[in-house]
Scaffold this motif. Structure first.
Motif, PDB file in Angstrom:
ATOM      1  N   ASP A  51       0.825  -1.220   0.000  1.00 27.89           N
ATOM      2  CA  ASP A  51       0.000   0.000   0.000  1.00 27.89           C
ATOM      3  C   ASP A  51       0.855   1.265   0.000  1.00 27.89           C
ATOM      4  O   ASP A  51       0.405   2.317  -0.430  1.00 27.89           O
ATOM      5  N   ARG A  52       2.076   1.167   0.534  1.00 30.23           N
ATOM      6  CA  ARG A  52       2.947   2.343   0.614  1.00 30.23           C
ATOM      7  C   ARG A  52       3.982   2.381  -0.508  1.00 30.23           C
ATOM      8  O   ARG A  52       4.947   3.161  -0.442  1.00 30.23           O
ATOM      9  N   ASN A  53       3.811   1.539  -1.513  1.00 28.78           N
ATOM     10  CA  ASN A  53       4.716   1.515  -2.674  1.00 28.78           C
ATOM     11  C   ASN A  53       6.166   1.192  -2.332  1.00 28.78           C
ATOM     12  O   ASN A  53       7.095   1.695  -2.976  1.00 28.78           O
ATOM     13  N   ILE A  54       6.345   0.389  -1.307  1.00 33.35           N
ATOM     14  CA  ILE A  54       7.694  -0.098  -0.986  1.00 33.35           C
ATOM     15  C   ILE A  54       7.969  -1.276  -1.933  1.00 33.35           C
ATOM     16  O   ILE A  54       7.084  -2.106  -2.158  1.00 33.35           O
ATOM     17  N   ASP A  55       9.143  -1.316  -2.517  1.00 31.09           N
ATOM     18  CA  ASP A  55       9.425  -2.348  -3.532  1.00 31.09           C
ATOM     19  C   ASP A  55       9.989  -3.639  -2.943  1.00 31.09           C
ATOM     20  O   ASP A  55       9.771  -4.721  -3.484  1.00 31.09           O
ATOM     21  N   TYR A  56      10.783  -3.487  -1.881  1.00 28.34           N
ATOM     22  CA  TYR A  56      11.460  -4.664  -1.303  1.00 28.34           C
ATOM     23  C   TYR A  56      11.256  -4.686   0.213  1.00 28.34           C
ATOM     24  O   TYR A  56      11.512  -3.688   0.889  1.00 28.34           O
ATOM     25  N   LEU A  57      10.831  -5.843   0.707  1.00 29.16           N
ATOM     26  CA  LEU A  57      10.734  -6.060   2.153  1.00 29.16           C
ATOM     27  C   LEU A  57      11.557  -7.306   2.462  1.00 29.16           C
ATOM     28  O   LEU A  57      11.348  -8.363   1.845  1.00 29.16           O
ATOM     29  N   THR A  58      12.502  -7.163   3.382  1.00 28.38           N
ATOM     30  CA  THR A  58      13.342  -8.310   3.756  1.00 28.38           C
ATOM     31  C   THR A  58      13.182  -8.546   5.255  1.00 28.38           C
ATOM     32  O   THR A  58      13.353  -7.608   6.036  1.00 28.38           O
ATOM     33  N   VAL A  59      12.818  -9.750   5.619  1.00 21.66           N
ATOM     34  CA  VAL A  59      12.557 -10.024   7.033  1.00 21.66           C
ATOM     35  C   VAL A  59      13.466 -11.138   7.548  1.00 21.66           C
ATOM     36  O   VAL A  59      13.749 -12.108   6.845  1.00 21.66           O
ATOM     37  N   PHE A  60      13.915 -10.952   8.806  1.00 23.72           N
ATOM     38  CA  PHE A  60      14.768 -11.955   9.442  1.00 23.72           C
ATOM     39  C   PHE A  60      13.840 -12.922  10.178  1.00 23.72           C
ATOM     40  O   PHE A  60      13.203 -12.550  11.169  1.00 23.72           O
ATOM     41  N   ALA A  61      13.746 -14.137   9.680  1.00 21.54           N
ATOM     42  CA  ALA A  61      12.814 -15.114  10.247  1.00 21.54           C
ATOM     43  C   ALA A  61      13.519 -16.156  11.112  1.00 21.54           C
ATOM     44  O   ALA A  61      12.936 -16.662  12.072  1.00 21.54           O
ATOM     45  N   PHE A  62      14.770 -16.494  10.748  1.00 23.58           N
ATOM     46  CA  PHE A  62      15.509 -17.513  11.514  1.00 23.58           C
ATOM     47  C   PHE A  62      16.990 -17.299  11.239  1.00 23.58           C
ATOM     48  O   PHE A  62      17.427 -17.353  10.090  1.00 23.58           O
ATOM     49  N   SER A  63      17.736 -17.030  12.299  1.00 25.23           N
ATOM     50  CA  SER A  63      19.156 -16.726  12.099  1.00 25.23           C
ATOM     51  C   SER A  63      19.992 -18.002  12.154  1.00 25.23           C
ATOM     52  O   SER A  63      19.550 -19.038  12.675  1.00 25.23           O
ATOM     53  N   SER A  64      21.212 -17.894  11.640  1.00 21.19           N
ATOM     54  CA  SER A  64      22.112 -19.055  11.678  1.00 21.19           C
ATOM     55  C   SER A  64      22.455 -19.431  13.113  1.00 21.19           C
ATOM     56  O   SER A  64      22.943 -20.524  13.374  1.00 21.19           O
ATOM     57  N   GLU A  65      22.172 -18.538  14.063  1.00 21.56           N
ATOM     58  CA  GLU A  65      22.424 -18.827  15.484  1.00 21.56           C
ATOM     59  C   GLU A  65      21.170 -19.354  16.197  1.00 21.56           C
ATOM     60  O   GLU A  65      21.261 -19.808  17.345  1.00 21.56           O
ATOM     61  N   GLU A  73      11.492 -25.798  20.236  1.00 23.08           N
ATOM     62  CA  GLU A  73      11.189 -24.493  19.624  1.00 23.08           C
ATOM     63  C   GLU A  73      11.613 -24.487  18.155  1.00 23.08           C
ATOM     64  O   GLU A  73      10.884 -24.006  17.282  1.00 23.08           O
ATOM     65  N   VAL A  74      12.803 -25.075  17.885  1.00 25.20           N
ATOM     66  CA  VAL A  74      13.293 -25.108  16.502  1.00 25.20           C
ATOM     67  C   VAL A  74      12.334 -25.922  15.630  1.00 25.20           C
ATOM     68  O   VAL A  74      11.923 -25.465  14.553  1.00 25.20           O
ATOM     69  N   SER A  75      11.934 -27.099  16.108  1.00 24.58           N
ATOM     70  CA  SER A  75      11.040 -27.905  15.259  1.00 24.58           C
ATOM     71  C   SER A  75       9.671 -27.241  15.135  1.00 24.58           C
ATOM     72  O   SER A  75       9.036 -27.307  14.069  1.00 24.58           O
ATOM     73  N   GLY A  76       9.231 -26.552  16.189  1.00 24.65           N
ATOM     74  CA  GLY A  76       7.968 -25.809  16.103  1.00 24.65           C
ATOM     75  C   GLY A  76       8.037 -24.732  15.031  1.00 24.65           C
ATOM     76  O   GLY A  76       7.095 -24.539  14.253  1.00 24.65           O
ATOM     77  N   LEU A  77       9.187 -24.049  14.969  1.00 21.15           N
ATOM     78  CA  LEU A  77       9.353 -22.994  13.961  1.00 21.15           C
ATOM     79  C   LEU A  77       9.356 -23.569  12.545  1.00 21.15           C
ATOM     80  O   LEU A  77       8.744 -23.004  11.638  1.00 21.15           O
ATOM     81  N   MET A  78      10.036 -24.704  12.379  1.00 22.39           N
ATOM     82  CA  MET A  78      10.082 -25.330  11.042  1.00 22.39           C
ATOM     83  C   MET A  78       8.673 -25.720  10.598  1.00 22.39           C
ATOM     84  O   MET A  78       8.278 -25.479   9.455  1.00 22.39           O
ATOM     85  N   GLY A  79       7.918 -26.312  11.529  1.00 19.13           N
ATOM     86  CA  GLY A  79       6.545 -26.708  11.199  1.00 19.13           C
ATOM     87  C   GLY A  79       5.676 -25.500  10.880  1.00 19.13           C
ATOM     88  O   GLY A  79       4.862 -25.531   9.950  1.00 19.13           O
ATOM     89  N   LEU A  80       5.911 -24.426  11.620  1.00 17.66           N
ATOM     90  CA  LEU A  80       5.127 -23.207  11.408  1.00 17.66           C
ATOM     91  C   LEU A  80       5.393 -22.618  10.022  1.00 17.66           C
ATOM     92  O   LEU A  80       4.469 -22.148   9.338  1.00 17.66           O
ATOM     93  N   VAL A  81       6.650 -22.669   9.602  1.00 18.35           N
ATOM     94  CA  VAL A  81       6.992 -22.134   8.285  1.00 18.35           C
ATOM     95  C   VAL A  81       6.311 -22.954   7.184  1.00 18.35           C
ATOM     96  O   VAL A  81       5.730 -22.399   6.250  1.00 18.35           O
ATOM     97  N   LEU A  82       6.358 -24.280   7.344  1.00 19.30           N
ATOM     98  CA  LEU A  82       5.682 -25.138   6.350  1.00 19.30           C
ATOM     99  C   LEU A  82       4.186 -24.824   6.298  1.00 19.30           C
ATOM    100  O   LEU A  82       3.606 -24.694   5.218  1.00 19.30           O
ATOM    101  N   ALA A  83       3.579 -24.677   7.469  1.00 21.73           N
ATOM    102  CA  ALA A  83       2.146 -24.377   7.528  1.00 21.73           C
ATOM    103  C   ALA A  83       1.859 -23.008   6.907  1.00 21.73           C
ATOM    104  O   ALA A  83       0.861 -22.826   6.199  1.00 21.73           O
ATOM    105  N   ALA A  84       2.759 -22.041   7.162  1.00 24.62           N
ATOM    106  CA  ALA A  84       2.551 -20.685   6.639  1.00 24.62           C
ATOM    107  C   ALA A  84       2.628 -20.684   5.116  1.00 24.62           C
ATOM    108  O   ALA A  84       1.843 -20.000   4.443  1.00 24.62           O
ATOM    109  N   VAL A  85       3.560 -21.470   4.561  1.00 26.39           N
ATOM    110  CA  VAL A  85       3.668 -21.520   3.097  1.00 26.39           C
ATOM    111  C   VAL A  85       2.366 -22.073   2.518  1.00 26.39           C
ATOM    112  O   VAL A  85       1.786 -21.496   1.584  1.00 26.39           O
ATOM    113  N   SER A  86       1.872 -23.174   3.102  1.00 25.51           N
ATOM    114  CA  SER A  86       0.659 -23.745   2.495  1.00 25.51           C
ATOM    115  C   SER A  86      -0.556 -22.848   2.740  1.00 25.51           C
ATOM    116  O   SER A  86      -1.431 -22.750   1.901  1.00 25.51           O
TER     117      SER A  86
END
Ligand code: IPE
Ligand code: IPE
Ligand code: MG
Length: 244
Positions: A51-65, A73-86
């Motif tokens: 809506d604000r005409n921003i061209d690129y949005l980059t979000v930090f979802a899971f760091s290498s740390e 928590e890690v497996s919960g996050l992985m499952g959540l990402v799969l669910a979010a994609v579908s």
């Protein structure tokens, strides 16, 4: 909005979506619920950026740390990402969002890798907004992988310049971020885009990510508009009259 102000919309916004765990803790809920609410906040922010005409949005979802976290928590996050994609892929496609994943894909499960590939392929031709999801991403990893890729491509030490190395960085398809937002109150980068933020404007917000919305995005953009970006140069002010 005047055309001058319109020109001051950041072209690329990068966000460290922090504070999910504390949001859940405040409600006596398991941390997972904070992450779940965080996905919904992201979907709203994607629409707000369009809506604000921003061209690129980059979000930090899971760091290498973030692998250091408890395994549930890690497996919960992985499952959540799969669910979010579908759940959201079709909606993102309809909104005109091009999805890109940045990070080391080798360490994630084949199932998640396939979901990433599917999300990228299904949205590759969209042009409204490029949403880059940094997952298993680290700024130091990115610099090292870029150096390795440049070497493998046969770039000689003499030919290696800043712009040459940029071609091998994970986000070579995007301009450097104009505005970096971190929610959750911490004032640090936590190994997000190190190379790319050389001249980015930083805004730190105490708002916990699941509560971040249009009002907080507008406040960050407003702060950005008030910054004087000099990129190492000097501000061009009209010459003032010298008193005789
Ligand atoms: C950010 O929220 C999401 C991820 C790092 C995956 P946190 O989980 O770090 O939330 P806090 O910082 O503990 O509140
Ligand atoms: C940064 O948040 C990573 C993400 C938001 C994905 P963290 O919660 O992992 O960062 P630290 O540990 O507070 O530095
Ligand atoms: Mg955190």
């Amino acid at each position: 909005m005047s055309s001058d102000q319109a020109a001051l919309v950041p072209r690329h916004v990068a966000i460290v979506m922090d504070g999910n765990g504390r949001w859940a803790k405040k409600r006596f809920l398991p941390r997972f619920f904070g992450h779940k609410q965080g996905v919904d906040a992201l979907v709203k922010v994607v629409q707000a950026c369009i809506d604000r005409n921003i061209d690129y949005l980059t979000v930090f979802a899971f760091s290498s740390e973030n692998w250091k976290r408890p395994s549930d928590e890690v497996s919960g996050l992985m499952g959540l990402v799969l669910a979010a994609v579908s759940r959201y892929l079709a909606r993102m496609g309809a909104m005109g969002v091009r999805i890109r994943i940045v990070g080391d894909r080798d360490a994630v499960s084949p199932k998640l890798r396939n979901a990433w590939n599917e999300a990228e392929a299904a949205t590759a031709h969209n042009t409204k907004l490029t949403l880059s999801v940094a997952f298993n991403y680290g700024g130091r990893w990115d610099i090292v992988q870029a150096c390795k890729s440049a070497m493998q491509a046969g770039v000689s030490p003499e030919a290696l310049t800043e712009s040459k190395l940029s071609e091998f960085m994970a986000m070579s398809y995007a301009p450097d971020p104009d505005l970096f937002i971190r929610t959750g109150g911490e004032v640090r980068i936590s190994n997000f885009l190190l190379w790319q933020v050389a001249y980015t404007e930083f805004v730190f917000s105490d708002c916990l990510w699941p509560e971040f919305g249009e009002a907080q995005l507008d406040a960050a953009i407003e702060a950005f508009r008030e910054r004087d970006r000099r990129f190492g140069g000097v501000k061009s002010t009209p010459p003032t009259a010298v008193a005789a």
